[in-house]
Write an enzyme that holds these catalytic residues in place. Structure first.
Site, mmCIF file in Angstrom:
data_model
loop_
_atom_site.group_PDB
_atom_site.id
_atom_site.type_symbol
_atom_site.label_atom_id
_atom_site.label_comp_id
_atom_site.label_asym_id
_atom_site.label_seq_id
_atom_site.Cartn_x
_atom_site.Cartn_y
_atom_site.Cartn_z
ATOM 1 N N TYR A 1 -1.924 -0.380 10.275
ATOM 2 C CA TYR A 1 -2.050 -0.774 8.870
ATOM 3 C C TYR A 1 -0.759 -0.449 8.104
ATOM 4 O O TYR A 1 -0.212 -1.295 7.389
ATOM 5 C CB TYR A 1 -3.243 -0.029 8.263
ATOM 6 C CG TYR A 1 -3.500 -0.305 6.807
ATOM 7 C CD1 TYR A 1 -4.144 -1.474 6.399
ATOM 8 C CD2 TYR A 1 -3.106 0.602 5.827
ATOM 9 C CE1 TYR A 1 -4.387 -1.725 5.060
ATOM 10 C CE2 TYR A 1 -3.344 0.365 4.485
ATOM 11 C CZ TYR A 1 -3.989 -0.797 4.105
ATOM 12 O OH TYR A 1 -4.229 -1.046 2.766
ATOM 13 N N ALA A 2 -0.280 0.788 8.276
ATOM 14 C CA ALA A 2 0.923 1.210 7.553
ATOM 15 C C ALA A 2 2.122 0.340 7.931
ATOM 16 O O ALA A 2 2.942 -0.012 7.075
ATOM 17 C CB ALA A 2 1.210 2.680 7.852
ATOM 18 N N SER B 1 0.856 -1.192 0.000
ATOM 19 C CA SER B 1 0.000 0.000 0.000
ATOM 20 C C SER B 1 0.887 1.235 0.000
ATOM 21 O O SER B 1 2.040 1.188 0.468
ATOM 22 C CB SER B 1 -0.875 -0.009 1.257
ATOM 23 O OG SER B 1 -1.254 1.286 1.632
#
Ligand code: NAP
Length: 257
Positions: free
Chosen positions: A162-163, A149
């Site tokens: 998430y990162a 991502s």
């Protein structure tokens, strides 16, 4: 005329999170290019709908109910794929979830942190470990295609868990690309920009977000799952045998504007 190095006939792929969004975009393209595809997901209705769509493109497609954060379930699912098709040539660890609570970092719950890491990082590890074991045994090479991502390389406020998983995936991919090269197995990460899927539904319904982000996308539109079909075919095909260790952005130009 077709370019026969993109022909995926006789090859088998596993796509986690293949029942919707970007994963289904990968699956449609490689099924149409001739590959046998096994998609995995946790929602039986989504699994059934995606399977019907894929079987219309290639009758050999199949689906498994599998939570990738469950180590035993991943091992069992991979064994079922090998049993059914006899081989694995490509693995797309693509299943992912966002942070469940969009709170300031100092209010993040440990529960949310662990859940995101369980699916997005442990799930990728379980999946790739089982797939590479089979690929090495086959001795004919293979392709590992991880869905990372933009949050791995750009700041994502309130989404640190998430990162972190998406950055971890790039690190995992680079190490794998070196370790697996001796087996002729390539590893690459796809970095999508903002893509219209179930994951982004809430953000794309928020006017403030849309007004701020669309002007920053040079192509002036959200990505669609089918924007990811060609890269899946290429990275799974014999045309990309010397392409490994790469981070491939497909984001309408978002990251350079
Ligand atoms: P999506 O439509 O929500 O797809 C997520 C997929 O993961 C679904 O198929 C879901 O299936 C599956 N999944 C979730 N938890 C799972 C679990 N525990 N075990 C197995 N499967 C599970 O969203 P998407 O945007 O296509 O996301 C696909 C990947 O792209 C994710 O890794 C995401 O982080 C990444 N990504 C998306 C964007 C974007 O803008 N959309 C941008 C960058 C990266 P079930 O519902 O059946 O569980």
């Amino acid at each position: 005329m077709t370019y026969d190095r993109f022909d995926l006939s006789g090859k088998t792929a596993v796509i986690t999170g293949g029942n919707g969004g970007i994963g289904l975009g990968f699956a449609r393209a490689i099924a149409a290019a001739g590959a046998d595809v096994s998609i995995w997901g946790t929602n039986p209705d989504k699994n059934a709908a995606a399977l019907a769509e894929l079987q219309a493109l290639n009758p050999s497609a199949s689906v498994l109910l599998c939570d990738v954060s469950n180590e035993d379930a991943v091992e069992e699912s991979m064994a079922r794929v090998i049993d059914r098709y006899g081989r694995i040539d490509a693995c797309f660890p693509n299943a992912g979830i966002g942070s469940q609570n969009q709170k300031p970092f100092f209010e993040h719950s440990s529960e949310d942190w662990f859940k995101v890491i369980d699916v997005n990082l442990h799930g990728v590890f379980f999946t790739l470990r089982a797939a590479t074991r089979q690929m090495v045994k086959q001795g004919e090479g293979g392709s590992l295609i991880l869905t990372s991502s933009g949050t791995a390389i750009q700041g994502a406020p309130k989404a640190e868990a998430y990162a972190s998983t998406k950055g971890g995936m790039i690190a995992m991919m680079m190490s794998l690309s070196v370790e697996m090269a001796r087996y002729k197995i390539t590893a690459n990460a796809v970095v999508p920009g903002w893509v219209e899927t179930a994951m982004t539904e809430r953000a794309f319904g928020w006017k403030k977000f849309v007004d701020a982000v669309i002007p920053r996308i040079p192509m002036r539109r959200w990505g669609q799952p089918d924007d990811f079909g060609a890269i899946a075919v290429y990275l799974m095909s014999d045309a990309s045998r010397w392409h490994t260790g790469d981070v491939i952005k497909i984001d309408g130009g978002f990251s350079i504007f």
